[in-house]
Scaffold this active site. Structure first.
Site, short mmCIF file in Angstrom:
data_model
loop_
_atom_site.label_atom_id
_atom_site.label_comp_id
_atom_site.label_asym_id
_atom_site.label_seq_id
_atom_site.Cartn_x
_atom_site.Cartn_y
_atom_site.Cartn_z
N HIS A 86 29.21 -39.06 0.93
CA HIS A 86 29.24 -39.62 -0.42
C HIS A 86 30.02 -38.73 -1.38
O HIS A 86 29.78 -38.75 -2.59
CB HIS A 86 27.82 -39.84 -0.93
N CYS B 208 0.83 -1.20 0.00
CA CYS B 208 0.00 0.00 0.00
C CYS B 208 0.87 1.25 0.00
O CYS B 208 2.03 1.23 0.38
CB CYS B 208 -0.91 0.00 1.22
N LYS C 218 22.94 -18.25 -4.57
CA LYS C 218 23.03 -16.81 -4.35
C LYS C 218 24.47 -16.38 -4.19
O LYS C 218 24.89 -15.36 -4.71
CB LYS C 218 22.24 -16.42 -3.08
N TRP D 181 -4.12 -2.27 -1.09
CA TRP D 181 -4.28 -3.61 -1.65
C TRP D 181 -5.01 -4.44 -0.61
O TRP D 181 -4.54 -4.58 0.52
CB TRP D 181 -2.94 -4.24 -1.99
N ASN E 208 -0.16 0.85 6.23
CA ASN E 208 0.46 -0.23 5.46
C ASN E 208 0.80 -1.34 6.44
O ASN E 208 1.30 -1.07 7.53
CB ASN E 208 1.75 0.22 4.79
N GLY E 209 0.59 -2.59 6.08
CA GLY E 209 1.00 -3.69 6.92
C GLY E 209 -0.17 -4.51 7.41
O GLY E 209 -1.22 -4.59 6.77
N GLU F 213 26.31 -16.55 -7.54
CA GLU F 213 25.76 -15.59 -8.50
C GLU F 213 26.35 -14.19 -8.35
O GLU F 213 26.67 -13.53 -9.33
CB GLU F 213 24.24 -15.46 -8.32
N GLU G 23 19.83 -23.05 -2.68
CA GLU G 23 19.56 -21.64 -2.92
C GLU G 23 20.65 -20.76 -2.31
O GLU G 23 21.08 -19.78 -2.91
CB GLU G 23 18.19 -21.26 -2.35
N ARG H 195 3.07 0.02 -6.90
CA ARG H 195 3.00 -0.94 -5.80
C ARG H 195 1.80 -1.88 -5.95
O ARG H 195 1.76 -2.93 -5.31
CB ARG H 195 2.86 -0.19 -4.46
N LYS I 80 18.32 -10.78 -15.93
CA LYS I 80 17.18 -10.97 -15.05
C LYS I 80 16.23 -12.03 -15.59
O LYS I 80 15.70 -12.83 -14.84
CB LYS I 80 16.42 -9.64 -14.87
#
Length: 632
Positions: free
Chosen positions: A527, A28, A508, A100, A124-125, A511, A504, A53, A627
């Site tokens: 192993h 929001c 990161k 929202w 907001n929140g 990357e 992940e 937003r 991207k």
């Protein structure tokens, strides 16, 4: 408990940080103006800058001759402008908001600002304890007009004012009762030229003008009015009037927050206090996840509400196709769906899937995972599923993308624009969708009853707050990063869903820092990967205190016996039971295993980010990467 400092590899067990509080931005938009002339037009002008937003209703309010007036409308800002054209809003002090929908449908009654007596609030929140506060206020004789959590704030503040407290004191008393995430903008009838604001999580910025003051959800909102901006910190509240701003910290002590003069380009780029978009997007994750979760569960009933009309009980298998980080999110989804719903799930790298002859059938639901919705290999794999007669679902951020258009049903991740090449908030938003989907399928297949569905949904609804607490580990992570940045190789280990998160973490780090890193299921240690363990190779072990913990702790002991410096990321119970000898223990907030992948994601993202910064890498645009991979 932020104690690791530079002694990461000093040989002692360091309890480095129980994560602190703080949720970052919600979707929001907020703007407030203490002006010299009527402010309605400028409020709307600012809200237009916040349309990126996402929102589904908008409204403004102003203090007029000692009373509060407002104008609201569901839909886009043009609907609000039409209302204002028919019913102009005078007043030189006002607030505006784009909303929202989370608690309550996108109706005029649920649109902000919310007014109760002398108080108008924009927010907001999410207020986590709104239900109990609402029940208390109703018992005291108050009547509510909306379904939102925000109206509780207005009603509570008005009730505090009714006791005779001064506005600032009443505001602080109200804030002390709230639990959750919020950025607030407040008007009080009869207090001409005064705006109150508060931040606990979502950002809130003060703008300094010439005899005018401004409050906004980010620098972009304030851009039309000033480039002199100060950012509130978590726990701050503020009083704005024509003379300036008085800021108070969580204890109530008056404090100074530095004023920054921003170049126009900086305001437009909207990084706020952050150096890089990736850093901002890591901090955006509580917002993104809150927004995502709200699209797939009903926070009032605590039931799933999956859109699209798909018969979730009508499939014998799920096939997920994806690339990169989206593939890893799919692996986490596999664990959750199979565990909760007892439904087989295959997760495959799209580029491999498309070039073989997969044995798939019409009773399989195909799910394409792609932030951009344009990933070439994922799109090709998706089209192959279509040729096989499968039902197609798209989990994407870009709802107008090719994958979304070609799907039978689209399940958007709703996390907002992600600019950094290395995906962060899109990853956790994807996991949120799959977590909600796992609960929904389990209910549809009769594997859980409604009571269990509600229990699981309530756990999921608490994830944004806990993610924010995990982001509070950042100072501890910076200390770890100093040593990790010296390494040539790093290993990440985990079990169960943490084995996917280990992948992940490694992805990161490689990357954006260009350090070689690998993620493994910890059970695979003997192993092969254990051959790489030495004193120069940091081992990042992800091990919340769950059913896998004893095995993970055993793997940790094996690593330490061979001189490997261990960074142990766990929760408070895990920290208490950790084998003696870990060089660093980072203690994330305790959470249910259902949402552990979401909560544990932030520390590994922050580690990669701060290592890359120390190495001087281009964090937002790492070499050789794009991207969206739209060609093979």
């Amino acid at each position: 408990m932020l104690k690791a400092s530079h002694a990461i590899f000093a040989g002692k067990l360091g309890r480095v940080a129980v994560a602190g509080r703080g949720i970052r931005t919600f979707m929001c938009g907020i703007i407030a103006i203490v002006g010299k002339a009527p402010v309605a037009e400028r409020l709307v002008e600012s809200l237009k800058r916040l349309e990126y937003r996402g929102y589904d209703s908008a409204g403004v309010a102003a203090e007029v001759d000692g009373k509060l007036e407002r104008r609201r409308a569901p839909g886009k800002l043009k609907a609000l402008e039409a209302v204002l054209a028919d019913h102009p809003l005078p007043g030189t002090t006002g607030v505006g908001h784009t909303r929202w929908a989370t608690h309550g449908a996108p109706t005029e009654a649920n649109a902000h600002p919310h007014i109760s007596g002398r108080v108008a609030v924009v927010h907001n929140g999410i207020i986590e304890n709104f239900a109990e506060l609402k029940a208390e206020l109703i018992a005291a004789g108050r009547t509510f007009e909306s379904e939102t959590d925000t109206e509780v704030v207005a009603q509570l503040l008005d009730s505090e004012l009714a006791t005779g407290l001064a506005p600032l004191d009443a505001f602080k008393a109200t804030l002390d009762r709230l639990r959750g995430a919020y950025a607030l903008g407040v008007l009080i009838g009869g207090e001409q030229g005064v705006v109150l604001g508060a931040r606990q999580g979502p950002p809130l910025a003060i703008g300094y003008g010439d005899g005018e003051m401004f409050l906004g959800s980010d620098g972009l909102a304030l851009g039309p009015f000033t480039n002199r901006i100060a950012y509130l910190q978590d726990g701050d509240h503020v009083l704005l009037d024509h003379s300036g701003a008085r800021v108070f910290d969580e204890s109530g002590a008056e404090v100074n927050r530095p004023i920054k003069v921003l170049a126009a380009s900086s305001v437009m780029m909207e990084k706020g206090n952050y150096r890089h978009f990736m850093e901002k997007e890591i901090h955006d994750q509580p917002e993104g996840c809150q927004h995502t979760i709200a699209a797939y569960v009903n926070p009032l009933s605590s039931l799933t509400a999956f859109p699209g009309g798909v018969d979730l009980a009508g499939f014998s298998r799920i096939q997920i196709v994806a690339c990169g980080t989206s593939y890893i999110a799919g692996m986490i989804g596999k664990y959750l769906i199979e565990q909760l719903a007892d439904l087989p799930v295959d997760v495959e790298i799209a580029s491999e899937f498309r070039y073989r002859s997969p044995a798939v059938h019409k009773d399989t639901l195909a799910i394409a995972m792609s932030q951009s919705g344009e990933t070439a290999d994922t799109l090709a794999a998706f089209r192959l599923c279509k040729l096989k007669g499968m039902k197609l679902a798209a989990v994407v951020n870009a709802t107008e993308s090719t994958i979304a258009r070609e799907a039978d049903v689209t399940w958007p991740i709703h996390c907002g624009v992600e600019i950094g090449v290395a995906s962060t908030k899109a990853f956790t938003a994807q996991v949120c969708v799959l977590t909600a989907l796992a609960i929904a399928i389990a209910k549809a297949r009769g594997r859980i009853d409604e009571a269990e569905e509600q229990r699981l949904v309530k756990i999921l609804l608490g994830a944004p707050r806990l993610i924010a607490e995990a982001i509070g580990l950042e100072e501890a992570v910076k200390s770890v990063a100093i040593e990790v940045a010296k390494a040539r190789d790093v290993l990440y280990l985990g079990r169960g869903p943490m084995s996917a998160l280990a992948l992940e973490g490694a992805l990161k780090l490689k990357e954006i820092s260009y350090i070689h890193a690998e993620g493994y299921a910890a059970g695979e240690l003997k192993h092969g990967p254990i051959a790489l363990v030495d004193e120069a190779t940091p081992i990042i072990i992800l091990a919340p205190y769950d059913s896998y913990f004893e095995k993970s702790a055993s793997n940790m002991s094996e690593v330490m016996a061979r001189g490997g410096p261990v960074v142990f990321i766990t929760d408070p119970d895990g920290a208490r039971h950790a084998p003696v000898g870990a060089r660093v223990v980072m203690t994330a907030p305790p959470c249910d295993p259902l949402i552990a992948p979401l909560v544990m994601a932030a520390p590994i993202q922050l580690l990669a980010y701060h290592v890359a910064v120390l190495k001087g890498a281009d964090v937002d645009q790492p070499r050789n990467l794009a991207k969206s991979v739209t060609v093979e």
